[in-house]
Scaffold this active site. Structure first.
Site, PDB file in Angstrom:
ATOM      1  N   GLN A  22       0.899  -1.160   0.000  1.00 23.36           N
ATOM      2  CA  GLN A  22       0.000   0.000   0.000  1.00 23.36           C
ATOM      3  C   GLN A  22       0.932   1.202   0.000  1.00 23.36           C
ATOM      4  OE1 GLN A  22      -1.986  -1.577   3.560  1.00 23.36           O
ATOM      5  NE2 GLN A  22      -3.908  -1.612   2.413  1.00 23.36           N
ATOM      6  N   HIS A  74       6.122   4.189   5.910  1.00 21.36           N
ATOM      7  CA  HIS A  74       7.407   3.504   5.802  1.00 21.36           C
ATOM      8  C   HIS A  74       7.150   2.322   4.866  1.00 21.36           C
ATOM      9  CE1 HIS A  74      10.996   1.541   8.208  1.00 21.36           C
ATOM     10  NE2 HIS A  74      11.005   1.193   6.937  1.00 21.36           N
ATOM     11  N   HIS A 107       6.483  -0.862   3.145  1.00 22.86           N
ATOM     12  CA  HIS A 107       6.404  -2.238   3.643  1.00 22.86           C
ATOM     13  C   HIS A 107       5.545  -3.091   2.736  1.00 22.86           C
ATOM     14  CE1 HIS A 107       3.087  -0.041   5.608  1.00 22.86           C
ATOM     15  NE2 HIS A 107       2.450  -1.182   5.764  1.00 22.86           N
ATOM     16  N   HIS A 121       3.289  -6.462   2.570  1.00 22.71           N
ATOM     17  CA  HIS A 121       2.609  -7.531   3.286  1.00 22.71           C
ATOM     18  C   HIS A 121       2.854  -8.854   2.559  1.00 22.71           C
ATOM     19  CE1 HIS A 121      -0.053  -4.822   5.676  1.00 22.71           C
ATOM     20  NE2 HIS A 121       0.110  -4.023   4.642  1.00 22.71           N
TER      21      HIS A 121
END
Lengths: 153, 153
Positions: free
Chosen positions: B82, B93, B95, B97
């Site tokens: 996202q 930050h 990332h 998933h």
């Protein structure tokens, strides 16, 4: 002619070429600028990609994301790999969705996932989203292609 | 101690370390084995990563995905970034998933996106999903860590 799983992809749908990947416009984009990065090799799973191929897919997505976010006047990106049938993958060929996002593109911005899942709950007018014409796809592809330096196979 | 955006991450939550990325267990996983790959550098967007960092994130996700899919007896993976607030990013930050998937994990397998979006429509019993305890997170992290060769900074 290229392969996307069992589907034939014409040259006109390809706007990006790297050593191991292709960037394709979408038959049924869920938002303007929703494109796909696929591996040139027809393999189903992310784990089937070599390190070079996986790397190339990520760097391609990064480049493509920068362009579509800007060109479609967006401010964020959703990138998703549905890696395997239990993750909603319908074409058994590794592909990353790159979807430019902006405020108000869905009532709740996370409702995009209903679109990805084909549920179309939110934008009812899209319930019978039709495949785009060859011409429409070609035009988008032609618009995007000049942003990239293509590497021929 | 590491940073995930503004949040402090303890060593015990880190099960994977590469040159530019970390693998973290999740405070509120939406499925068993739902973990995160973050860049070591605290930057908000995918475009902020250097080619080396983006590459490392993809290869880390590939390695981690292979392990969690197998260890949690799954058959597919959902990987999502996202990338930006309009894409539902809540921690500024970068990332990714990595979510192991299997048949029946949601009524409709794509309903996972309701969980990702925090809507929890499907698994009502999860409506008030509580953060896990430090101990629980440590145990999962300890279980996963031996599968990987860690590179210290």
């Amino acid at each position: 002619m290229y392969q996307f799983g069992p589907h034939k992809i014409t040259e006109s749908q390809v706007f990006f070429k790297s050593k191991y990947c292709l960037g394709l416009v979408n038959l049924k984009p869920i938002t303007p600028g929703h494109v796909l990065v696929i591996s040139r090799r027809v393999v189903p799973r992310l784990r089937d990609l070599s390190a070079e191929e996986a790397t190339d897919m990520m760097l391609s997505a990064q480049k493509i994301g920068n362009v579509v976010e800007k060109e479609y006047q967006c401010t964020s990106l959703t990138t998703v790999i549905q890696d395997g049938p239990q993750a909603g993958q319908t074409v058994p060929h590794v592909h990353m969705h790159v979807i430019p996002r902006k405020i108000g593109d869905w009532a709740n911005n996370d409702d995009i996932y209903d679109e990805l899942a084909g549920k179309n709950k939110i934008r009812v007018d899209n319930e019978e989203r039709l495949p785009r014409s060859e011409q429409e796809m070609k035009e988008e592809s032609d618009m995007l292609r000049p942003f990239f330096t293509s590497i021929e196979e």
